[in-house]
Design an enzyme around this catalytic site. Structure first.
Site, PDB file in Angstrom:
ATOM      1  N   TRP A 130     -29.651  16.459  39.685  1.00 61.47           N
ATOM      2  CA  TRP A 130     -30.889  17.029  39.172  1.00 61.47           C
ATOM      3  C   TRP A 130     -31.424  17.961  40.277  1.00 61.47           C
ATOM      4  O   TRP A 130     -31.934  17.495  41.298  1.00 61.47           O
ATOM      5  CB  TRP A 130     -31.909  15.940  38.900  1.00 61.47           C
ATOM      6  CG  TRP A 130     -31.837  15.145  37.634  1.00 61.47           C
ATOM      7  CD1 TRP A 130     -32.816  15.052  36.695  1.00 61.47           C
ATOM      8  CD2 TRP A 130     -30.788  14.269  37.161  1.00 61.47           C
ATOM      9  NE1 TRP A 130     -32.438  14.196  35.678  1.00 61.47           N
ATOM     10  CE2 TRP A 130     -31.190  13.697  35.948  1.00 61.47           C
ATOM     11  CE3 TRP A 130     -29.525  13.930  37.675  1.00 61.47           C
ATOM     12  CZ2 TRP A 130     -30.411  12.812  35.217  1.00 61.47           C
ATOM     13  CZ3 TRP A 130     -28.726  13.039  36.950  1.00 61.47           C
ATOM     14  CH2 TRP A 130     -29.171  12.498  35.738  1.00 61.47           C
ATOM     15  N   ILE A 134     -24.519  20.182  37.149  1.00 60.36           N
ATOM     16  CA  ILE A 134     -25.874  20.476  37.612  1.00 60.36           C
ATOM     17  C   ILE A 134     -26.847  20.353  36.450  1.00 60.36           C
ATOM     18  O   ILE A 134     -26.629  20.919  35.373  1.00 60.36           O
ATOM     19  CB  ILE A 134     -25.962  21.912  38.185  1.00 60.36           C
ATOM     20  CG1 ILE A 134     -25.074  22.061  39.417  1.00 60.36           C
ATOM     21  CG2 ILE A 134     -27.413  22.278  38.500  1.00 60.36           C
ATOM     22  CD1 ILE A 134     -25.503  21.260  40.622  1.00 60.36           C
ATOM     23  N   LYS A 135     -27.929  19.602  36.678  1.00 60.11           N
ATOM     24  CA  LYS A 135     -29.022  19.541  35.706  1.00 60.11           C
ATOM     25  C   LYS A 135     -30.192  20.358  36.248  1.00 60.11           C
ATOM     26  O   LYS A 135     -30.588  20.204  37.401  1.00 60.11           O
ATOM     27  CB  LYS A 135     -29.475  18.108  35.449  1.00 60.11           C
ATOM     28  CG  LYS A 135     -30.632  18.047  34.436  1.00 60.11           C
ATOM     29  CD  LYS A 135     -31.364  16.721  34.437  1.00 60.11           C
ATOM     30  CE  LYS A 135     -32.553  16.792  33.472  1.00 60.11           C
ATOM     31  NZ  LYS A 135     -33.404  15.586  33.534  1.00 60.11           N
ATOM     32  N   GLN A 136     -30.739  21.218  35.406  1.00 58.56           N
ATOM     33  CA  GLN A 136     -31.829  22.078  35.829  1.00 58.56           C
ATOM     34  C   GLN A 136     -32.795  22.311  34.673  1.00 58.56           C
ATOM     35  O   GLN A 136     -32.396  22.302  33.506  1.00 58.56           O
ATOM     36  CB  GLN A 136     -31.278  23.426  36.309  1.00 58.56           C
ATOM     37  CG  GLN A 136     -32.297  24.392  36.874  1.00 58.56           C
ATOM     38  CD  GLN A 136     -33.090  23.805  38.026  1.00 58.56           C
ATOM     39  OE1 GLN A 136     -34.180  23.248  37.816  1.00 58.56           O
ATOM     40  NE2 GLN A 136     -32.549  23.904  39.240  1.00 58.56           N
TER      41      GLN A 136
END
Length: 349
Positions: A198, A235-237
């Site tokens: 995150w 990837i968390k965005q």
């Protein structure tokens, strides 16, 4: 694209948008062979590749190269009462897992405690993504820091396919968090688990009287670039809403291309810059679904999925929109998001 004719004009416009910033031909595009193209040549071990395969080949999006993940760590991040108050059945952690299973998700992301109560019943039925650090809100006055709630070994013993962590890039504590998480991800890879980061920005100076740069694509894009540097596999965005954080706040290093040719005001263009910072899509970008706003959730979820997919992203990680409503409606909302990624007419912009 007639299936979206009942949606708003904004959503229909997103389906027609042509990206004139970073050409889609430069991207490592999602697809059934994504792992073979982007991870087999890498340093990931056969055990990690197997874990990534479990993530990408589960649920309704199995084998597409896209991901739909149910995240429920808000009981710590936002307090349990505020998170589960709209639907108290989710105080019982088994219902979180049931929602992910019935919702056709690739994985469920939640806490050590949740998985610990049901591990033997569900570890073989859906991939576990164990969130190993959190920001807790019981400290008064509130502070904003991600602290470890358990070890990577504990996650492995729970049957985890992957571990997830948050770094508050830009915060006073970010240096310690980068070291902690990079070491945790190294250990996770040694044990054969995948890693999800995150990549959130957090600094009071990033929010001014008229603009919140926590969701600026130049800042979030750089956070993504730091995330892939410590070898996050996904990837968390947050979905970007603006640009110009470095420029307007007058820090960091910039180039005029960041604001003139590499991005533009359209949400798809803003998100493409985030994808570019994930090694041009070699590492998948999943955007967060955001808070539940009630009647508009379906429209917002579809719009967010379209933006992510057309930008070159790999999916959504959506929680509150699903679990803060009746169970059957939550399942349907997750399916609605997944349908965007299953729709061959929604293509890269």
């Amino acid at each position: 694209m007639a299936s979206y004719s009942d949606h708003s004009a904004d959503t229909r416009a997103l389906l027609r948008h042509e990206c004139k910033t970073i050409d889609k031909g430069l991207l490592h595009q999602p697809g059934p062979d994504f792992l073979d193209r982007c991870f087999v040549p890498s340093n990931r071990t056969p055990q990690v590749l197997r874990s990534l395969g479990q993530l990408y080949h589960h649920g309704r999006l199995s084998g597409t190269g896209y991901l739909s993940i149910l995240p429920v760590d808000q009981g710590i991040e936002h307090t349990a009462g505020s998170s589960f108050g709209p639907n108290p059945m989710y105080f019982d952690p088994e219902n979180i897992i049931k929602l992910a299973v019935e919702g056709g998700c690739n994985a469920v992301a939640t806490t050590f405690g949740t998985f610990g109560t049901v591990a033997r019943k569900y570890a073989h039925k859906i991939p576990f993504l164990v969130k190993i650090n959190h920001n807790e809100l019981l400290t008064y006055p509130n502070k904003f820091d991600q602290i470890m709630f358990g070890s990577v070994e504990e996650a492995w013993n729970l049957g985890a396919t992957a571990v997830g962590a948050t770094i508050y890039f830009g915060s006073e504590e970010s240096n310690r968090q980068i070291v902690e998480v990079s070491q945790a991800f190294e250990r996770a890879h040694e044990l054969g688990m995948a890693t999800v980061l995150w990549c959130y920005t957090r600094n009071n100076a990033f929010k001014t009287a008229d603009k919140d740069y926590h969701v600026a694509t130049d800042l979030t894009g750089q956070a993504n670039h730091l995330g892939v540097t410590i070898q996050a596999d996904i990837i968390k965005q947050k979905l970007p809403e603006t640009n110009g954080g470095f420029r307007d706040l007058k820090f960091g290093k910039t180039h005029k291309a960041m604001y003139e040719s590499l991005s533009a005001d359209n949400p798809i263009d803003l998100t493409r810059y985030q994808v570019a910072n994930c090694y041009m899509g070699r590492i998948g970008l999943i955007n967060s679904g955001g808070e539940s706003l009630g009647d508009t959730d379906r429209e917002t979820a579809v719009k967010t999925a379209i933006v992510n997919k057309r930008a070159g992203g790999q999916g959504l990680i959506s929680g509150r929109k699903a679990f803060q409503r009746p169970f059957a409606e939550g399942v349907q909302l997750l399916h609605t998001i997944q349908d965007v990624y299953l729709d061959s007419e929604v293509t890269l912009a």
